[in-house]
Design an enzyme around this catalytic site. Structure first.
Site, PDB file in Angstrom:
ATOM      1  CD  GLN A 119      -2.904  -1.055   2.328  1.00  0.00           C
ATOM      2  OE1 GLN A 119      -3.352   0.005   2.731  1.00  0.00           O
ATOM      3  NE2 GLN A 119      -3.178  -2.212   2.870  1.00  0.00           N
TER       4      GLN A 119
HETATM    5  N1  LIG Z   1      -8.074 -14.442  -9.343  1.00  0.00           N
HETATM    6  C1  LIG Z   1      -6.954 -14.327  -8.639  1.00  0.00           C
HETATM    7  N2  LIG Z   1      -6.915 -13.551  -7.544  1.00  0.00           N
HETATM    8  C2  LIG Z   1      -5.766 -13.473  -6.864  1.00  0.00           C
HETATM    9  C3  LIG Z   1      -4.587 -14.152  -7.269  1.00  0.00           C
HETATM   10  N3  LIG Z   1      -3.600 -13.854  -6.414  1.00  0.00           N
HETATM   11  C4  LIG Z   1      -4.133 -13.036  -5.494  1.00  0.00           C
HETATM   12  N4  LIG Z   1      -5.436 -12.803  -5.758  1.00  0.00           N
HETATM   13  C5  LIG Z   1      -6.361 -11.966  -4.971  1.00  0.00           C
HETATM   14  O1  LIG Z   1      -5.878 -10.635  -5.014  1.00  0.00           O
HETATM   15  C6  LIG Z   1      -6.113  -9.979  -3.766  1.00  0.00           C
HETATM   16  C7  LIG Z   1      -4.812  -9.425  -3.209  1.00  0.00           C
HETATM   17  O2  LIG Z   1      -3.936 -10.474  -2.884  1.00  0.00           O
HETATM   18  P1  LIG Z   1      -2.753 -10.303  -1.824  1.00  0.00           P
HETATM   19  O3  LIG Z   1      -1.962 -11.550  -1.866  1.00  0.00           O
HETATM   20  O4  LIG Z   1      -3.261  -9.850  -0.519  1.00  0.00           O
HETATM   21  O5  LIG Z   1      -1.952  -9.100  -2.508  1.00  0.00           O
HETATM   22  P2  LIG Z   1      -0.644  -8.388  -1.950  1.00  0.00           P
HETATM   23  O6  LIG Z   1       0.189  -8.065  -3.147  1.00  0.00           O
HETATM   24  O7  LIG Z   1      -0.003  -9.217  -0.906  1.00  0.00           O
HETATM   25  O8  LIG Z   1      -1.225  -7.042  -1.347  1.00  0.00           O
HETATM   26  P3  LIG Z   1      -0.574  -6.105  -0.193  1.00  0.00           P
HETATM   27  O9  LIG Z   1      -0.247  -6.994   0.960  1.00  0.00           O
HETATM   28  O10 LIG Z   1      -1.608  -5.079   0.133  1.00  0.00           O
HETATM   29  O11 LIG Z   1       0.649  -5.480  -0.803  1.00  0.00           O
HETATM   30  C8  LIG Z   1      -6.750 -11.026  -2.846  1.00  0.00           C
HETATM   31  O12 LIG Z   1      -8.144 -10.834  -2.871  1.00  0.00           O
HETATM   32  C9  LIG Z   1      -6.366 -12.352  -3.505  1.00  0.00           C
HETATM   33  O13 LIG Z   1      -7.331 -13.363  -3.263  1.00  0.00           O
HETATM   34  C10 LIG Z   1      -4.660 -14.974  -8.455  1.00  0.00           C
HETATM   35  O14 LIG Z   1      -3.716 -15.608  -8.904  1.00  0.00           O
HETATM   36  N5  LIG Z   1      -5.870 -15.004  -9.092  1.00  0.00           N
END
Ligand SMILES: Nc1nc2c(ncn2[C@@H]2O[C@H](COP(=O)(O)OP(=O)(O)OP(=O)(O)O)[C@@H](O)[C@H]2O)c(=O)[nH]1
Ligand SMILES: [Mg+2]
Length: 197
Positions: free
Chosen positions: A76
């Site tokens: 974020q």
């Molecule tokens: N359809 C789909 N959704 C995904 C995939 N990977 C992650 N998501 C979704 O994307 C959203 C964000 O995923 P996170 O893993 O929390 O993303 P992040 O990059 O760690 O985000 P921050 O911790 O805020 O930096 C969640 O709702 C997940 O379920 C994927 O391969 N396919």
């Protein structure tokens, strides 16, 4: 033998690899790590700080085992100023991009460029994971290629000089290309380390 070679030799002995995962919020960084750890990926919340996970990787060729320390840092905008605390000793940077977030490519490039300017990351290899390919209708591979090409251009990857890089489309949900990405990272590091063997 220079100091750097001594350090690298030592690292080979320990077979420890430090991986830093960065990218904008919602890209899927935490989900990718959890998938690699075979953990439940159905309830993941935004990372508010950082998390370190360790996974063992067995090299399919040599059967050597490597310990991967993965630093997953929240993306974020309010957390990005803290990214700079995590660069030290990074062997590999994984930059994660959401395949359906083309409207955020400018923001993506601004952050990516800042990170790549960092001296402490020189020499680390760079894997760009274009995540969430499962969201593209019918798993259309030519559409995936097209978007990956656009991302390659937007992030100006061809101009990168200080890092070996690879861009891979993937899906944390299906697991597609996630292990291939890790294999690329380990193979790259092995090649670098064995130069000093
Ligand atoms: N359809 C789909 N959704 C995904 C995939 N990977 C992650 N998501 C979704 O994307 C959203 C964000 O995923 P996170 O893993 O929390 O993303 P992040 O990059 O760690 O985000 P921050 O911790 O805020 O930096 C969640 O709702 C997940 O379920 C994927 O391969 N396919
Ligand atoms: Mg996260």
């Amino acid at each position: 033998m220079g100091l750097l070679s001594i350090i690298r030799k030592q690292k080979l002995k320990d077979k420890e690899i430090r991986i830093l995962m960065l990218g904008l919020d919602n890209a899927g960084k935490t989900t990718i790590v959890k998938k690699l750890l075979n953990q439940n990926i159905s309830e993941i919340s935004p990372t508010m700080g950082f998390q370190i996970d360790t996974l063992e990787y067995i090299d399919p060729d040599s059967k050597d085992s490597f310990r991967l320390n993965v630093w997953d840092v929240g993306g974020q905008s309010t957390l990005r100023p803290f990214w700079f605390n995590y660069f030290e000793k990074t062997d590999s940077l994984i930059w994660v991009v959401d395949i359906l977030s083309m409207e955020r490519m400018q923001e993506n490039f601004v952050e990516f460029e800042k990170v790549l300017k960092e001296d402490r990351l020189i020499g680390s290899n760079l894997l760009i994971l274009v995540n969430k390919t499962d969201l593209l209708e019918g798993n259309d591979s030519s559409r995936v290629d097209e978007i990956c090409h656009l991302i390659e251009e937007s992030l100006q990857l061809k101009q990168i000089k200080n890092h070996n890089y690879k861009l891979l489309p993937c899906s944390a949900y299906t697991g597609a290309n996630i292990e291939e990405g890790i294999k690329w990272i380990v193979d790259e590091i092995k090649e670098r380390l064995y130069l000093y063997h």
